[in-house]
Design a protein around this motif. Structure first.
Motif, PDB file in Angstrom:
ATOM      1  N   ALA A  31       0.846  -1.190   0.000  1.00 59.59           N
ATOM      2  CA  ALA A  31       0.000   0.000   0.000  1.00 59.59           C
ATOM      3  C   ALA A  31       0.881   1.239   0.000  1.00 59.59           C
ATOM      4  O   ALA A  31       1.948   1.258   0.616  1.00 59.59           O
ATOM      5  CB  ALA A  31      -0.914   0.005   1.225  1.00 59.59           C
ATOM      6  N   ARG A  32       0.431   2.272  -0.681  1.00 58.34           N
ATOM      7  CA  ARG A  32       1.206   3.500  -0.772  1.00 58.34           C
ATOM      8  C   ARG A  32       1.084   4.316   0.510  1.00 58.34           C
ATOM      9  O   ARG A  32       0.335   3.971   1.427  1.00 58.34           O
ATOM     10  CB  ARG A  32       0.731   4.314  -1.981  1.00 58.34           C
ATOM     11  N   LEU A  33       1.851   5.404   0.581  1.00 58.41           N
ATOM     12  CA  LEU A  33       1.895   6.263   1.760  1.00 58.41           C
ATOM     13  C   LEU A  33       0.498   6.697   2.187  1.00 58.41           C
ATOM     14  O   LEU A  33      -0.307   7.139   1.375  1.00 58.41           O
ATOM     15  CB  LEU A  33       2.733   7.508   1.448  1.00 58.41           C
ATOM     16  N   GLY A  34       0.230   6.589   3.478  1.00 61.75           N
ATOM     17  CA  GLY A  34      -1.053   7.037   4.029  1.00 61.75           C
ATOM     18  C   GLY A  34      -1.120   6.733   5.511  1.00 61.75           C
ATOM     19  O   GLY A  34      -0.268   6.028   6.072  1.00 61.75           O
ATOM     20  N   TRP A  35      -2.121   7.286   6.160  1.00 60.44           N
ATOM     21  CA  TRP A  35      -2.360   6.986   7.575  1.00 60.44           C
ATOM     22  C   TRP A  35      -3.155   5.697   7.689  1.00 60.44           C
ATOM     23  O   TRP A  35      -4.123   5.493   6.965  1.00 60.44           O
ATOM     24  CB  TRP A  35      -3.127   8.128   8.237  1.00 60.44           C
ATOM     25  N   TRP A  36      -2.724   4.818   8.576  1.00 62.41           N
ATOM     26  CA  TRP A  36      -3.433   3.571   8.791  1.00 62.41           C
ATOM     27  C   TRP A  36      -3.336   3.173  10.255  1.00 62.41           C
ATOM     28  O   TRP A  36      -2.446   3.624  10.976  1.00 62.41           O
ATOM     29  CB  TRP A  36      -2.904   2.450   7.895  1.00 62.41           C
ATOM     30  N   VAL A 239       7.351  22.449  10.448  1.00 66.37           N
ATOM     31  CA  VAL A 239       6.410  21.812   9.528  1.00 66.37           C
ATOM     32  C   VAL A 239       7.165  20.685   8.839  1.00 66.37           C
ATOM     33  O   VAL A 239       8.244  20.896   8.277  1.00 66.37           O
ATOM     34  CB  VAL A 239       5.872  22.800   8.484  1.00 66.37           C
ATOM     35  N   THR A 240       6.617  19.484   8.891  1.00 69.37           N
ATOM     36  CA  THR A 240       7.281  18.323   8.289  1.00 69.37           C
ATOM     37  C   THR A 240       6.496  17.854   7.072  1.00 69.37           C
ATOM     38  O   THR A 240       5.280  17.675   7.127  1.00 69.37           O
ATOM     39  CB  THR A 240       7.429  17.185   9.311  1.00 69.37           C
ATOM     40  N   HIS A 241       7.227  17.657   5.992  1.00 75.70           N
ATOM     41  CA  HIS A 241       6.656  17.209   4.722  1.00 75.70           C
ATOM     42  C   HIS A 241       7.123  15.777   4.466  1.00 75.70           C
ATOM     43  O   HIS A 241       8.322  15.492   4.491  1.00 75.70           O
ATOM     44  CB  HIS A 241       7.112  18.113   3.580  1.00 75.70           C
ATOM     45  N   VAL A 242       6.190  14.890   4.246  1.00 76.67           N
ATOM     46  CA  VAL A 242       6.493  13.496   3.934  1.00 76.67           C
ATOM     47  C   VAL A 242       6.023  13.236   2.506  1.00 76.67           C
ATOM     48  O   VAL A 242       4.841  13.415   2.189  1.00 76.67           O
ATOM     49  CB  VAL A 242       5.798  12.526   4.906  1.00 76.67           C
ATOM     50  N   LEU A 243       6.950  12.838   1.652  1.00 74.99           N
ATOM     51  CA  LEU A 243       6.640  12.618   0.233  1.00 74.99           C
ATOM     52  C   LEU A 243       7.102  11.229  -0.173  1.00 74.99           C
ATOM     53  O   LEU A 243       8.192  10.786   0.220  1.00 74.99           O
ATOM     54  CB  LEU A 243       7.340  13.651  -0.654  1.00 74.99           C
ATOM     55  N   GLU A 244       6.284  10.561  -0.967  1.00 75.07           N
ATOM     56  CA  GLU A 244       6.632   9.226  -1.447  1.00 75.07           C
ATOM     57  C   GLU A 244       6.369   9.138  -2.945  1.00 75.07           C
ATOM     58  O   GLU A 244       5.276   9.452  -3.420  1.00 75.07           O
ATOM     59  CB  GLU A 244       5.810   8.157  -0.738  1.00 75.07           C
ATOM     60  N   ARG A 245       7.402   8.737  -3.688  1.00 76.94           N
ATOM     61  CA  ARG A 245       7.249   8.380  -5.099  1.00 76.94           C
ATOM     62  C   ARG A 245       7.274   6.860  -5.179  1.00 76.94           C
ATOM     63  O   ARG A 245       8.208   6.225  -4.688  1.00 76.94           O
ATOM     64  CB  ARG A 245       8.373   8.967  -5.940  1.00 76.94           C
ATOM     65  N   SER A 246       6.258   6.267  -5.796  1.00 76.78           N
ATOM     66  CA  SER A 246       6.197   4.807  -5.919  1.00 76.78           C
ATOM     67  C   SER A 246       6.291   4.417  -7.385  1.00 76.78           C
ATOM     68  O   SER A 246       5.825   5.141  -8.274  1.00 76.78           O
ATOM     69  CB  SER A 246       4.922   4.256  -5.282  1.00 76.78           C
ATOM     70  N   PHE A 247       6.893   3.238  -7.617  1.00 77.73           N
ATOM     71  CA  PHE A 247       7.232   2.805  -8.972  1.00 77.73           C
ATOM     72  C   PHE A 247       6.711   1.395  -9.224  1.00 77.73           C
ATOM     73  O   PHE A 247       6.558   0.597  -8.297  1.00 77.73           O
ATOM     74  CB  PHE A 247       8.751   2.813  -9.170  1.00 77.73           C
ATOM     75  N   THR A 248       6.476   1.107 -10.494  1.00 76.45           N
ATOM     76  CA  THR A 248       6.159  -0.245 -10.929  1.00 76.45           C
ATOM     77  C   THR A 248       7.234  -0.709 -11.895  1.00 76.45           C
ATOM     78  O   THR A 248       7.963   0.100 -12.476  1.00 76.45           O
ATOM     79  CB  THR A 248       4.783  -0.299 -11.619  1.00 76.45           C
ATOM     80  N   ALA A 249       7.346  -2.006 -12.069  1.00 72.31           N
ATOM     81  CA  ALA A 249       8.424  -2.571 -12.893  1.00 72.31           C
ATOM     82  C   ALA A 249       8.302  -2.102 -14.336  1.00 72.31           C
ATOM     83  O   ALA A 249       7.236  -2.190 -14.951  1.00 72.31           O
ATOM     84  CB  ALA A 249       8.374  -4.096 -12.837  1.00 72.31           C
ATOM     85  N   GLY A 250       9.402  -1.595 -14.877  1.00 75.09           N
ATOM     86  CA  GLY A 250       9.458  -1.248 -16.275  1.00 75.09           C
ATOM     87  C   GLY A 250       8.798   0.054 -16.661  1.00 75.09           C
ATOM     88  O   GLY A 250       8.880   0.475 -17.818  1.00 75.09           O
ATOM     89  N   SER A 251       8.137   0.739 -15.724  1.00 75.12           N
ATOM     90  CA  SER A 251       7.467   1.995 -16.044  1.00 75.12           C
ATOM     91  C   SER A 251       8.350   3.177 -15.664  1.00 75.12           C
ATOM     92  O   SER A 251       9.026   3.154 -14.637  1.00 75.12           O
ATOM     93  CB  SER A 251       6.132   2.097 -15.295  1.00 75.12           C
ATOM     94  N   LYS A 252       8.347   4.212 -16.478  1.00 77.48           N
ATOM     95  CA  LYS A 252       9.107   5.413 -16.186  1.00 77.48           C
ATOM     96  C   LYS A 252       8.294   6.424 -15.377  1.00 77.48           C
ATOM     97  O   LYS A 252       8.806   7.476 -15.008  1.00 77.48           O
ATOM     98  CB  LYS A 252       9.600   6.063 -17.481  1.00 77.48           C
ATOM     99  N   LEU A 253       7.030   6.096 -15.120  1.00 72.98           N
ATOM    100  CA  LEU A 253       6.168   6.991 -14.369  1.00 72.98           C
ATOM    101  C   LEU A 253       6.274   6.702 -12.881  1.00 72.98           C
ATOM    102  O   LEU A 253       6.438   5.552 -12.466  1.00 72.98           O
ATOM    103  CB  LEU A 253       4.712   6.829 -14.823  1.00 72.98           C
ATOM    104  N   ALA A 254       6.173   7.742 -12.074  1.00 72.47           N
ATOM    105  CA  ALA A 254       6.188   7.604 -10.621  1.00 72.47           C
ATOM    106  C   ALA A 254       4.930   8.251 -10.068  1.00 72.47           C
ATOM    107  O   ALA A 254       4.545   9.345 -10.482  1.00 72.47           O
ATOM    108  CB  ALA A 254       7.430   8.257 -10.027  1.00 72.47           C
ATOM    109  N   LEU A 255       4.267   7.567  -9.140  1.00 74.59           N
ATOM    110  CA  LEU A 255       3.088   8.115  -8.478  1.00 74.59           C
ATOM    111  C   LEU A 255       3.539   8.817  -7.200  1.00 74.59           C
ATOM    112  O   LEU A 255       4.320   8.268  -6.424  1.00 74.59           O
ATOM    113  CB  LEU A 255       2.094   6.999  -8.151  1.00 74.59           C
ATOM    114  N   LEU A 256       3.029  10.016  -6.973  1.00 76.74           N
ATOM    115  CA  LEU A 256       3.464  10.820  -5.837  1.00 76.74           C
ATOM    116  C   LEU A 256       2.348  10.961  -4.821  1.00 76.74           C
ATOM    117  O   LEU A 256       1.198  11.262  -5.176  1.00 76.74           O
ATOM    118  CB  LEU A 256       3.901  12.211  -6.304  1.00 76.74           C
TER     119      LEU A 256
END
Length: 317
Positions: A31-36, A239-256
């Motif tokens: 699962a990507r970055l989030g509160w849980w 102020v704290t900033h938390v950033l996550e870029r997530s990747f999938t295999a073979g893709s040049k796109l990153a989800l932020l």
């Protein structure tokens, strides 16, 4: 989590900076970055391993932060051992003081690991591993960690530390620092063979694992996410900033994904930790903010970590 640089009080504007890559099999559900919610415990801000239920890096509103990496030994991990991702939530629950936490982790039978654990309400940060008999308290400084010991001079550790230092020296805005650090984490240049660590895996494998950003030729394993935790002083508040870029295999796109925490981390005081207001769950989203109330007014210490207490020299007879 397989590559980390951590800067504590190395910049007056950005007193806490963490840049990290998580390397994992692409087939492992995540699962990507989030509160849980981990159950009867404080909510955690992190990505999450959906296979074993833990995480590689996370923090809580109460001021705890932790991350874990594996230690590379060139041997097959014990498949029956508990997941190392369970170490981070154990610390983030906030129930165990440092000594009891380390004892419990040491006796839990995990495969080889490193862990960095901080409690900013107490002004404390530690590094420990399955190879060390006791944790080491970290002071202000710039640290690097991969799949060896803390600050072991692997090429990608040295390069990332240098990039964090350069970013802190040149960044004039938060966005400038974010772009610089994400670029450093995206470095795909392998290290020269004569600089590679010797960890017991074949040389070809060491080459594949030597860049900051990993993608194996078969697209089965690589860097799944890049995470930044950046604390900025804004009008004398944090102020704290938390950033996550997530990747999938073979893709040049990153989800932020990103989240913003006001008055975090809570600062310790001379008279004890600041009290923080309890907060309800915060929904996951592309941008999430943690609402917090103002802490109780007490005399604040300047830094994020308490200075080490100097040992008293024995009096001369």
């Amino acid at each position: 989590m397989c590559l980390v640089a951590l800067a504590i009080e190395q910049s007056s504007r950005f007193p806490l900076v963490l840049a990290a890559n998580r390397d994992e099999l692409f087939g492992r559900a995540t699962a990507r970055l989030g509160w849980w919610s981990p159950g009867n415990a404080p909510d955690i801000l992190s990505g999450r391993d959906l296979e074993a239920g833990g995480t590689w890096l996370g923090l809580t509103a109460a001021g705890r932060l932790a991350l874990v990496t594996n230690l590379r030994r060139g041997i097959t991990p014990d498949p029956q051992a508990p997941s190392r991702g369970g170490i981070v939530p154990l610390w983030l629950r906030g129930e165990l003081p440092a000594d009891r936490f380390w004892m419990q982790v040491a006796l839990s039978g995990h495969n080889p690991f490193n862990v960095i654990a901080a409690d900013f309400r107490l002004g404390e940060c530690y590094w420990g591993s399955s190879d060390t008999p006791s944790p080491r308290r970290l002071e202000r400084g710039l640290y690097g960690l991969s799949n060896g010991a803390l600050d072991e001079p692997w090429p990608k550790v040295l390069r990332l530390k240098a990039q964090v230092r350069a970013g802190l020296d040149m960044a004039t805005t938060l966005d400038t620092l974010v772009q610089h650090l994400f670029a450093a984490l995206a470095d795909r240049d392998p290290a020269p063979d004569d600089e590679l660590p010797r960890t017991g895996v074949p040389l070809a494998r060491e080459r594949e694992l030597s860049p900051a950003f990993i993608l194996t030729p078969d697209l089965r394993y690589g860097t799944r996410s890049s995470t930044l935790v950046i604390t900025e002083r804004v009008n004398k508040r944090l102020v704290t900033h938390v950033l996550e870029r997530s990747f999938t295999a073979g893709s040049k796109l990153a989800l932020l994904r990103r989240s913003t925490l006001h008055d975090w981390p809570p600062r310790y005081t001379v008279n004890g930790p600041l009290e923080t207001a309890s907060t309800g769950p915060v929904s996951e989203g592309e941008v999430g903010e943690l609402p917090t109330e103002s802490p109780l007014k007490r005399q604040r210490a300047r830094g994020l970590l308490k200075p080490a207490v100097p040992r008293r020299r024995p009096r001369a007879a």
